[in-house]
Design a protein around this motif. Structure first.
Motif, PDB file in Angstrom:
ATOM      1  N   ASN A   1      16.581  31.473  38.731  1.00 26.55           N
ATOM      2  CA  ASN A   1      16.371  32.812  39.111  1.00 26.55           C
ATOM      3  C   ASN A   1      16.717  33.643  37.880  1.00 26.55           C
ATOM      4  O   ASN A   1      17.779  34.519  37.763  1.00 26.55           O
ATOM      5  CB  ASN A   1      17.403  33.314  40.373  1.00 26.55           C
ATOM      6  CG  ASN A   1      18.900  33.260  39.725  1.00 26.55           C
ATOM      7  OD1 ASN A   1      19.460  32.370  39.131  1.00 26.55           O
ATOM      8  ND2 ASN A   1      19.762  34.193  40.376  1.00 26.55           N
TER       9      ASN A   1
ATOM     10  N   LYS B   1      15.703  36.597  42.985  1.00 27.54           N
ATOM     11  CA  LYS B   1      14.882  35.422  43.744  1.00 27.54           C
ATOM     12  C   LYS B   1      14.980  34.143  42.882  1.00 27.54           C
ATOM     13  O   LYS B   1      14.892  34.123  41.844  1.00 27.54           O
ATOM     14  CB  LYS B   1      13.529  35.839  43.761  1.00 27.54           C
ATOM     15  CG  LYS B   1      13.378  37.110  45.070  1.00 27.54           C
ATOM     16  CD  LYS B   1      11.895  37.356  45.218  1.00 27.54           C
ATOM     17  CE  LYS B   1      11.637  38.422  46.282  1.00 27.54           C
ATOM     18  NZ  LYS B   1      10.287  38.791  46.636  1.00 27.54           N
TER      19      LYS B   1
ATOM     20  N   SER C   1      11.334  41.243  40.809  1.00 24.08           N
ATOM     21  CA  SER C   1      11.272  40.018  40.825  1.00 24.08           C
ATOM     22  C   SER C   1      10.267  39.408  39.839  1.00 24.08           C
ATOM     23  O   SER C   1       9.686  40.372  39.060  1.00 24.08           O
ATOM     24  CB  SER C   1      10.541  39.810  42.216  1.00 24.08           C
ATOM     25  OG  SER C   1       9.105  40.366  42.097  1.00 24.08           O
TER      26      SER C   1
END
Length: 289
Positions: free
Chosen positions: A181, A209, A275
């Protein structure tokens, strides 16, 4: 009176975001740079700029922490395969930070923040994390208050794959199911200042994420194109060792660590909002060369 923070590596991808956050938080800022380009990058945020190569000229830095409350170091050598720099990982990751730490001890700064990397403790057989581990040890025995931040990796650290995708190949190591991540440097800088003096002695930090390496490669492929090719770990290891044999030690060190992180889970505490997909959608790939 404003608290004063010294930022090392202030013109780098993470350091610049730390500089911006310090400015937003109304700190008095001192920054270190070794180049005219670095000066031009940071001069909008502070006039208190020191010049010098921290790895080779400790006398130039004597007194750099005088009057400083906090030191935040994002100083280190780039791990990019496409960004060669003359100094070694030992010089940039360890010696440069060590010289500033010694000055910080003399001037008894209130807190020393050091951006290390995940793997500094468990992957120290590799040169890159080993140099960070050495610096972590120096900080721990300094008797200063400290926080060691170990990011699992930055989105910008995957720009090498973007460059290779533009050349029509996206290399992966092993089965590419290792998870990570990675975090955006903006999110990490904000995390550091949001927690700041409440940060623990050591923390491993990631983005919001978790993806497999193959998932991330497919996102790059969707954005740019290129063919995903999986190389056996043995082949990747041979490539790194061969680079060392032909006197390209720095490249060899980068390749062997690239192989390690691509084939091992690299997951930290989830923080931030950006993200990897958002990062890819926001960047201009033409600027990545």
């Amino acid at each position: 009176m404003k608290k004063k923070v010294l930022i090392l590596g202030a013109s780098g991808a993470l350091g610049l975001e730390i500089l911006k956050e310090a400015n937003k938080k109304n700190f008095s800022i001192r920054a270190l740079t070794h180049s005219e380009e670095g000066y031009n990058t940071i001069k909008a945020f502070t006039k208190d700029i020191w010049f010098g190569d921290a790895s080779n000229a400790p006398t130039q830095l004597r007194g750099i922490t005088n009057g400083v409350d906090y030191v935040i170091s994002a100083m280190g050598k780039s791990v990019s395969l496409f960004n060669p720099t003359p100094n070694s990982f030992y010089q940039n990751n360890y010696k440069a930070n060590y010289h500033v730490l010694q000055d910080a001890i003399v001037n008894q700064v209130d807190h020393f923040f050091y951006v290390s990397m995940k793997g500094a403790d468990k992957a120290s057989k590799f040169t890159i994390p080993e140099t960070h581990r050495m610096m972590e040890q120096e900080i721990r025995k300094s008797n200063l208050k400290y926080s060691i931040i170990r990011p699992v990796g930055f989105f910008s650290g995957l720009n090498d794959l973007i460059i290779m995708a533009k050349r029509q190949i996206i290399p992966l190591v092993g089965d590419a199911q290792a998870k990570t991540n990675s975090i955006h440097q903006v999110d990490l800088a904000q995390f550091i200042f949001d927690a700041f003096l409440n940060l623990p002695d050591c923390i491993e930090v990631g983005g919001p994420k978790v993806h497999t390496r193959e998932d991330m490669a497919k996102m790059i492929q969707k954005k740019i194109g290129g063919k995903i090719i999986k190389f056996p770990e043995s082949m990747a290891h041979f490539g790194s060792q061969f680079s060392k044999l032909i006197s390209k030690k720095q490249l060899g060190h980068k390749l062997e660590y690239f192989s390690y992180i691509m084939s091992h889970d690299m997951i930290g505490e989830k923080h931030g909002e950006i993200s990897f997909e958002t990062y890819l959608n926001q960047i201009n790939t033409e600027d990545i060369k």
